[in-house]
Write an enzyme that holds these catalytic residues in place. Sequence first.
Site, mmCIF file in Angstrom:
data_model
loop_
_atom_site.group_PDB
_atom_site.id
_atom_site.type_symbol
_atom_site.label_atom_id
_atom_site.label_comp_id
_atom_site.label_asym_id
_atom_site.label_seq_id
_atom_site.Cartn_x
_atom_site.Cartn_y
_atom_site.Cartn_z
ATOM 1 N N GLU A 320 0.839 -1.201 0.000
ATOM 2 C CA GLU A 320 0.000 0.000 0.000
ATOM 3 C C GLU A 320 0.869 1.244 0.000
ATOM 4 O OE1 GLU A 320 -3.893 -1.572 2.536
ATOM 5 O OE2 GLU A 320 -2.346 -0.415 3.566
ATOM 6 N N CYS A 321 0.569 2.172 -0.881
ATOM 7 C CA CYS A 321 1.158 3.515 -0.894
ATOM 8 C C CYS A 321 2.690 3.464 -0.830
ATOM 9 C CB CYS A 321 0.562 4.339 0.251
ATOM 10 S SG CYS A 321 0.664 6.134 -0.009
ATOM 11 N N GLY A 322 3.291 3.828 0.288
ATOM 12 C CA GLY A 322 4.739 3.804 0.381
ATOM 13 C C GLY A 322 5.321 2.429 0.144
ATOM 14 N N MET A 324 4.162 0.291 -1.977
ATOM 15 C CA MET A 324 4.189 0.162 -3.427
ATOM 16 C C MET A 324 5.394 0.890 -4.013
ATOM 17 S SD MET A 324 1.226 1.162 -6.228
ATOM 18 C CE MET A 324 1.166 2.904 -5.777
ATOM 19 N N THR A 412 -1.366 -0.870 -4.509
ATOM 20 C CA THR A 412 -2.232 0.285 -4.751
ATOM 21 C C THR A 412 -1.866 1.396 -3.798
ATOM 22 O OG1 THR A 412 -4.539 1.074 -4.796
ATOM 23 C CG2 THR A 412 -3.987 -0.608 -3.159
#
Length: 434
Positions: A320-322, A324, A412
């Site tokens: 997730e986010c970081g 990714m 994502t």
Amino acid sequence: MPACPALFISAPASGQGKTTVTAALARHHRRMGREVRVFKTGPDFLDPMILARASGAPVLSLDLWMVGERACRALLAQAAREADLILIEGVMGLFDGTPSSADLAAKFKVPVAAVISAKAMAQTFGAIAFGLARFRGDVPFHGVFANRVGSARHAQMLEEALPHDLPMLGHLSSTDAIELPDRHLGLLQAAEIDDLDARLDRAADALASTALAQLPPAVTFEDDAETAPLPRLLDGMHIAIARDAAFSFIYPANVQLLEALGARLTYFSPLADEAVPDDANALYLPGGYPELHASALATNARAAASIRAHAADGKTIVAECGGMLYLLDSVTDTQGATTPMLGLLPGSAAMQTRFTALGMQQLDDGVHDILTGHTFHYSRVSTPLAPVGHATRAQSDAPGEAVYRRGSIVATYMHGYWPSNPAFAAALFHGRAF
């Protein structure tokens, strides 16, 4: 139905000092020997770290959309059975957002104390307080608290400006000794503030003699009928979770859910060059600040090799986010310096000086129904990968964050709130979502 003293700490806007005041209250009552449970409204990761340090207990999210009304009610009822005091810190201003902090306070009849930064303000303090207290008649109002007050005379002027029936709950002086430092995504992480406990103690000392520090009225929380235990959808699974200063945006409720579903959890630190355990079936790379630690992550060969080996073995990776960003080929900071990352997802990320996405979103892979969550980031990703799906926004059907899959990796920008759909969460770690 369990009852417990409860107070909702809100404000007219962000940056007023809600977290400082809530944390000071939690620390004060904890020092008095009380069991304190603190909740944070909305999808915040940073404030709860501070509040958990102040209260000595995990801080869970309350949000009528992301968490859901029924789950919020259950969390509050459980806290009322266990604690001597419940504190809820709001998000942004009292009436901001849909649903807002005011909606939450009204739904559960928790009285609101409004924190107003009085810096560069005098009698207008009374007008703002009046508006907050009277704007909606269904929101129970406890009183107002002045933050960043310059002097005793200043405090007197503020109190004199209030309507006679609107209680002044006290004030804190303007001082760097208790203010909480911040950066682009919000407050610094608790572990990054070397003197955090001293700051919390000074803040607790400063408000100990105020009316705000007195126990608020008891609130009765409706207790839903007992729900069936969760199915052990992750029984026997070993999930490794990256957790350090670079990867720290982890909802305690998500961790609790994985354990309730039967998973065994192990934490490791890519920043400390620790390896993913060989016997881990799945890996979770949460959000955080990999961009601030990019050079260290790029040179930590042991951690990188273990994650690449995990992916090569076809084992699940949920990023997730970081998390990714760490899987991409590279990350470029706002000064233009590019640092190589793991290269498990093709593409690159570029940091921006302003946030590029913010808001509640939800995922639906067409099989497992809705998983709620949110997004908040300062980077943009460029990748040749075609998304396997998109989140949608909470208040519209407009496309939200892309979801990418490559082999056993699902990545994502959206941070999922997994208790909103335990079956979806389990499917992610089994590699069966999307």
